[in-house]
Design a protein around this motif. Structure first.
Motif, PDB file in Angstrom:
ATOM      1  N   ASN A  90       0.805  -1.230   0.000  1.00 48.86           N
ATOM      2  CA  ASN A  90       0.000   0.000   0.000  1.00 48.86           C
ATOM      3  C   ASN A  90       0.834   1.274   0.000  1.00 48.86           C
ATOM      4  O   ASN A  90       0.488   2.257   0.663  1.00 48.86           O
ATOM      5  N   ALA A  91       1.936   1.272  -0.728  1.00 48.79           N
ATOM      6  CA  ALA A  91       2.793   2.464  -0.736  1.00 48.79           C
ATOM      7  C   ALA A  91       2.094   3.614  -1.479  1.00 48.79           C
ATOM      8  O   ALA A  91       1.397   3.382  -2.469  1.00 48.79           O
ATOM      9  N   PRO A  92       2.253   4.836  -0.995  1.00 48.86           N
ATOM     10  CA  PRO A  92       1.570   5.992  -1.628  1.00 48.86           C
ATOM     11  C   PRO A  92       2.269   6.448  -2.915  1.00 48.86           C
ATOM     12  O   PRO A  92       2.972   7.457  -2.926  1.00 48.86           O
ATOM     13  N   VAL A  93       2.060   5.696  -3.996  1.00 43.41           N
ATOM     14  CA  VAL A  93       2.777   5.956  -5.263  1.00 43.41           C
ATOM     15  C   VAL A  93       1.916   6.708  -6.281  1.00 43.41           C
ATOM     16  O   VAL A  93       2.286   6.837  -7.436  1.00 43.41           O
ATOM     17  N   ARG A  94       0.764   7.183  -5.826  1.00 44.90           N
ATOM     18  CA  ARG A  94      -0.208   7.741  -6.780  1.00 44.90           C
ATOM     19  C   ARG A  94       0.311   8.908  -7.590  1.00 44.90           C
ATOM     20  O   ARG A  94      -0.118   9.110  -8.711  1.00 44.90           O
ATOM     21  N   LEU A  95       1.178   9.682  -6.988  1.00 48.61           N
ATOM     22  CA  LEU A  95       1.635  10.887  -7.692  1.00 48.61           C
ATOM     23  C   LEU A  95       2.241  10.541  -9.056  1.00 48.61           C
ATOM     24  O   LEU A  95       1.943  11.172 -10.060  1.00 48.61           O
ATOM     25  N   HIS A  96       3.075   9.509  -9.083  1.00 48.57           N
ATOM     26  CA  HIS A  96       3.791   9.236 -10.331  1.00 48.57           C
ATOM     27  C   HIS A  96       3.267   8.013 -11.091  1.00 48.57           C
ATOM     28  O   HIS A  96       3.721   7.726 -12.191  1.00 48.57           O
ATOM     29  N   PHE A  97       2.320   7.279 -10.487  1.00 47.04           N
ATOM     30  CA  PHE A  97       2.006   5.957 -11.016  1.00 47.04           C
ATOM     31  C   PHE A  97       1.439   5.970 -12.445  1.00 47.04           C
ATOM     32  O   PHE A  97       1.876   5.196 -13.313  1.00 47.04           O
ATOM     33  N   VAL A  98       0.481   6.843 -12.705  1.00 47.96           N
ATOM     34  CA  VAL A  98      -0.140   6.871 -14.039  1.00 47.96           C
ATOM     35  C   VAL A  98       0.871   7.343 -15.090  1.00 47.96           C
ATOM     36  O   VAL A  98       0.943   6.819 -16.202  1.00 47.96           O
ATOM     37  N   ALA A  99       1.684   8.332 -14.708  1.00 46.78           N
ATOM     38  CA  ALA A  99       2.711   8.839 -15.638  1.00 46.78           C
ATOM     39  C   ALA A  99       3.676   7.729 -16.006  1.00 46.78           C
ATOM     40  O   ALA A  99       4.050   7.560 -17.168  1.00 46.78           O
ATOM     41  N   ASP A 100       4.069   6.956 -14.994  1.00 48.07           N
ATOM     42  CA  ASP A 100       5.018   5.862 -15.203  1.00 48.07           C
ATOM     43  C   ASP A 100       4.386   4.754 -16.043  1.00 48.07           C
ATOM     44  O   ASP A 100       4.995   4.226 -16.971  1.00 48.07           O
ATOM     45  N   ARG A 101       3.133   4.414 -15.711  1.00 43.90           N
ATOM     46  CA  ARG A 101       2.493   3.270 -16.377  1.00 43.90           C
ATOM     47  C   ARG A 101       2.100   3.569 -17.813  1.00 43.90           C
ATOM     48  O   ARG A 101       2.357   2.757 -18.712  1.00 43.90           O
ATOM     49  N   GLN A 102       1.432   4.714 -18.033  1.00 47.11           N
ATOM     50  CA  GLN A 102       0.898   4.880 -19.382  1.00 47.11           C
ATOM     51  C   GLN A 102       1.105   6.238 -20.032  1.00 47.11           C
ATOM     52  O   GLN A 102       1.217   6.303 -21.255  1.00 47.11           O
ATOM     53  N   SER A 103       1.152   7.342 -19.254  1.00 45.32           N
ATOM     54  CA  SER A 103       1.287   8.649 -19.927  1.00 45.32           C
ATOM     55  C   SER A 103       2.669   8.776 -20.552  1.00 45.32           C
ATOM     56  O   SER A 103       2.804   9.256 -21.689  1.00 45.32           O
ATOM     57  N   GLY A 104       3.703   8.367 -19.823  1.00 47.05           N
ATOM     58  CA  GLY A 104       5.064   8.427 -20.370  1.00 47.05           C
ATOM     59  C   GLY A 104       5.180   7.643 -21.667  1.00 47.05           C
ATOM     60  O   GLY A 104       5.653   8.183 -22.682  1.00 47.05           O
ATOM     61  N   PRO A 105       4.737   6.371 -21.690  1.00 46.51           N
ATOM     62  CA  PRO A 105       4.783   5.623 -22.952  1.00 46.51           C
ATOM     63  C   PRO A 105       4.018   6.298 -24.093  1.00 46.51           C
ATOM     64  O   PRO A 105       4.437   6.238 -25.252  1.00 46.51           O
ATOM     65  N   VAL A 106       2.897   6.978 -23.787  1.00 45.71           N
ATOM     66  CA  VAL A 106       2.163   7.697 -24.848  1.00 45.71           C
ATOM     67  C   VAL A 106       3.030   8.845 -25.364  1.00 45.71           C
ATOM     68  O   VAL A 106       3.163   9.045 -26.585  1.00 45.71           O
ATOM     69  N   LEU A 107       3.650   9.600 -24.452  1.00 46.65           N
ATOM     70  CA  LEU A 107       4.501  10.715 -24.880  1.00 46.65           C
ATOM     71  C   LEU A 107       5.681  10.194 -25.703  1.00 46.65           C
ATOM     72  O   LEU A 107       6.047  10.769 -26.730  1.00 46.65           O
ATOM     73  N   LEU A 108       6.279   9.113 -25.233  1.00 48.97           N
ATOM     74  CA  LEU A 108       7.416   8.535 -25.969  1.00 48.97           C
ATOM     75  C   LEU A 108       7.044   8.256 -27.416  1.00 48.97           C
ATOM     76  O   LEU A 108       7.831   8.460 -28.335  1.00 48.97           O
ATOM     77  N   LYS A 109       5.831   7.782 -27.609  1.00 54.09           N
ATOM     78  CA  LYS A 109       5.393   7.387 -28.946  1.00 54.09           C
ATOM     79  C   LYS A 109       4.936   8.568 -29.794  1.00 54.09           C
ATOM     80  O   LYS A 109       5.188   8.618 -30.984  1.00 54.09           O
ATOM     81  N   TYR A 110       4.230   9.522 -29.159  1.00 54.00           N
ATOM     82  CA  TYR A 110       3.511  10.504 -29.981  1.00 54.00           C
ATOM     83  C   TYR A 110       3.892  11.961 -29.755  1.00 54.00           C
ATOM     84  O   TYR A 110       3.448  12.826 -30.511  1.00 54.00           O
ATOM     85  N   ALA A 111       4.673  12.277 -28.711  1.00 49.66           N
ATOM     86  CA  ALA A 111       4.969  13.696 -28.451  1.00 49.66           C
ATOM     87  C   ALA A 111       6.117  14.182 -29.333  1.00 49.66           C
ATOM     88  O   ALA A 111       6.924  13.383 -29.825  1.00 49.66           O
ATOM     89  N   SER A 112       6.208  15.508 -29.480  1.00 55.06           N
ATOM     90  CA  SER A 112       7.318  16.089 -30.248  1.00 55.06           C
ATOM     91  C   SER A 112       8.597  15.959 -29.412  1.00 55.06           C
ATOM     92  O   SER A 112       8.551  15.782 -28.187  1.00 55.06           O
ATOM     93  N   GLU A 113       9.736  16.076 -30.095  1.00 59.26           N
ATOM     94  CA  GLU A 113      11.022  15.873 -29.423  1.00 59.26           C
ATOM     95  C   GLU A 113      11.217  16.847 -28.249  1.00 59.26           C
ATOM     96  O   GLU A 113      11.666  16.452 -27.166  1.00 59.26           O
ATOM     97  N   ASP A 114      10.831  18.138 -28.431  1.00 58.05           N
ATOM     98  CA  ASP A 114      11.058  19.095 -27.343  1.00 58.05           C
ATOM     99  C   ASP A 114      10.212  18.770 -26.119  1.00 58.05           C
ATOM    100  O   ASP A 114      10.646  18.924 -24.981  1.00 58.05           O
ATOM    101  N   ILE A 115       9.012  18.272 -26.354  1.00 51.68           N
ATOM    102  CA  ILE A 115       8.168  17.888 -25.206  1.00 51.68           C
ATOM    103  C   ILE A 115       8.772  16.679 -24.493  1.00 51.68           C
ATOM    104  O   ILE A 115       8.841  16.627 -23.264  1.00 51.68           O
ATOM    105  N   LYS A 116       9.232  15.713 -25.272  1.00 55.74           N
ATOM    106  CA  LYS A 116       9.849  14.520 -24.654  1.00 55.74           C
ATOM    107  C   LYS A 116      11.048  14.927 -23.792  1.00 55.74           C
ATOM    108  O   LYS A 116      11.198  14.466 -22.661  1.00 55.74           O
ATOM    109  N   GLN A 117      11.883  15.805 -24.358  1.00 65.80           N
ATOM    110  CA  GLN A 117      13.092  16.237 -23.635  1.00 65.80           C
ATOM    111  C   GLN A 117      12.726  16.970 -22.350  1.00 65.80           C
ATOM    112  O   GLN A 117      13.404  16.868 -21.333  1.00 65.80           O
ATOM    113  N   ASP A 118      11.635  17.735 -22.421  1.00 64.54           N
ATOM    114  CA  ASP A 118      11.251  18.549 -21.267  1.00 64.54           C
ATOM    115  C   ASP A 118      10.581  17.708 -20.174  1.00 64.54           C
ATOM    116  O   ASP A 118      10.930  17.810 -18.992  1.00 64.54           O
ATOM    117  N   ILE A 119       9.627  16.860 -20.586  1.00 67.31           N
ATOM    118  CA  ILE A 119       8.742  16.257 -19.584  1.00 67.31           C
ATOM    119  C   ILE A 119       9.202  14.888 -19.079  1.00 67.31           C
ATOM    120  O   ILE A 119       9.111  14.591 -17.888  1.00 67.31           O
TER     121      ILE A 119
END
Ligand SMILES: Cc1cc2nc3c(=O)[nH]c(=O)nc-3n(C[C@H](O)[C@H](O)[C@H](O)COP(=O)(O)OP(=O)(O)OC[C@H]3O[C@@H](n4cnc5c(N)ncnc54)[C@H](O)[C@@H]3O)c2cc1C
Length: 386
Positions: A90-119
């Protein structure tokens, strides 16, 4: 019948044992320091910014992503181990969990290079909370009925409408949202939706709380009133988001968090039973352990298939369907088994408190991330049955 359905016989490799030991040692330090209590499901805050940063510093966020974006180029199986260890305590991982699981992979695939570098490096450091802006009033299971509109203007888009059930929007830095950029067309009703990266600090975005039956503030309504989004925040193809959604769902639906959310009641029941359980309890426990073992093998298999570059959407749906029903029924099954515990022989106070909490939160488990009925539709299609 389709022959595509396949659970590869994947096992966790030996390097996962060393990683597991590392994560457990880190968790033990955090528990000793009072960061959280493993036998306490999330009654209060579900997130902890400082804790997420410490996890990031260990290299356990963005584990599978390229090093040039702050990632660690480790395997999905190693990520599986980290997710599992944090989930069962039950660790409190909510802050980063969705970004780690799925938002990051979406950005990796579809975001522009400057957004990837920044975020992406900031996600890996545990600094950013991402949310999923898909559901709307009148558009939950049927995502492609989404009406919230993005209208093209000079330099970007203006968004108007609302999203609902947006988990963590009240603490979020960014949303990946699905918005209507043109009407559906006759030949393809799924056409006309576009994914956008939304900075939650943008003027014109209001976040209104919705409370759970447990009293917790988990999700929200998010209202957009002429909110401006710059042109480079479009993710992927304008009007073609339906083509992008499937791989995200494989990430969202197959992890150990899809069958371990009520695990604490099982752990506490075992503690309350002690080393010499009666025959009936041992039989009940054995059954639950065998089911859990099977779910785990299936989830590890999906992690292995993601590692192999596959898109196991149907297999993920099966894990989520079976897994969420199992974790939803677990408190009830434990409650039945625990009815035979002698109060004078076992201290059941913590178990009773946990069961009261788990029974109240369990209904959501088979709704979030796609309902049972929707998953079964996907599975049936995958099996060639519809
Ligand atoms: C705890 C929690 C967190 C959530 N977090 C988020 C989030 O962060 N972001 C986000 O976008 N959404 C989130 N959701 C929303 C969730 O994805 C939706 O609730 C879900 O997709 C169902 O949509 P709905 O509520 O509109 O129900 P509906 O789609 O109206 O469904 C109602 C009932 O009808 C059934 N049904 C609908 N269509 C069919 C069909 N074609 N065939 C058979 N049965 C059908 C459903 O299975 C369900 O039982 C969250 C939900 C919960 C409970």
């Amino acid at each position: 019948m389709s022959t595509d359905l396949q659970f590869d016989p994947v096992r966790l490799p030996p390097e996962c044992d060393a990683l597991r030991a590392e994560v457990r040692a880190f968790i033990a330090e955090e528990v000793a320091a009072g960061t959280f209590a493993p036998d306490r499901p999330r009654y209060g805050d579900l997130h902890d910014r400082a804790f997420s940063r410490r996890i990031g510093a260990r290299g356990w966020i963005g584990m599978t992503w390229p090093k040039k974006y702050g990632g660690h180029e480790r395997s999905f199986l190693e990520r599986y181990v980290v997710t599992e260890e944090f989930r069962v305590v039950n660790a409190p991982v909510r802050l980063h969990f969705v970004a780690d699981r799925q938002s990051g992979p979406v950005l990796l695939k579809y975001a522009s290079e400057d957004i990837k570098q920044d975020i992406l490096p900031r996600i890996c450091r545990g600094e950013l909370c991402f949310v999923i802006g898909m559901s709307e009033p009148g558009s939950g299971s049927d995502l492609f009925a989404a009406k919230t509109k993005a209208t093209k203007v000079d330099g970007g888009w203006r968004i108007n409408g609302s999203k609902i059930w947006t988990s963590n929007a009240h603490i979020a830095d960014y949303m990946i949202g699905l918005f209507r950029t043109s009407p559906a067309i006759k030949e393809n009703r799924r056409h006309g939706l576009t994914q956008f990266l939304i900075d939650m600090k943008t003027p014109g975005i209001a976040v209104n709380p919705i409370y759970q039956m447990t009293g917790q503030h988990d999700f929200n309504e998010v209202v957009f009133d002429d909110a401006f989004v710059p042109a480079n925040h479009v993710l992927g193809e304008v009007g073609g988001a339906w083509k992008q959604a499937t791989s995200e769902l494989a990430y969202e639906r197959s992890g150990p968090e899809r069958f371990l959310e009520t695990y604490y009641v099982l752990a506490e029941f075992i503690r309350a039973l002690g080393p010499n359980p009666d025959l009936r309890s041992a039989e009940g426990l054995g059954r639950l352990a065998a089911q859990l073992h099977t779910l785990r093998r299936m989830s590890v298999s999906v992690a292995g298939m993601l590692q192999a570059g596959k898109e196991p959407v149907v297999e993920s749906s099966i894990v989520k369907d079976l897994g969420t029903i199992w974790e939803q029924q677990l408190p009830e099954r434990v409650r039945e088994l625990a009815a035979f515990l002698e109060p004078e022989e076992a201290n059941t106070a913590t178990l009773e408190e946990q069961l009261a909490f788990a029974l109240k939160m369990a209904p959501k488990l088979t709704i979030q991330g796609g309902t049972t009925e929707i998953l079964r539709g996907i599975i049936a299609r995958g099996l060639g049955l519809r």
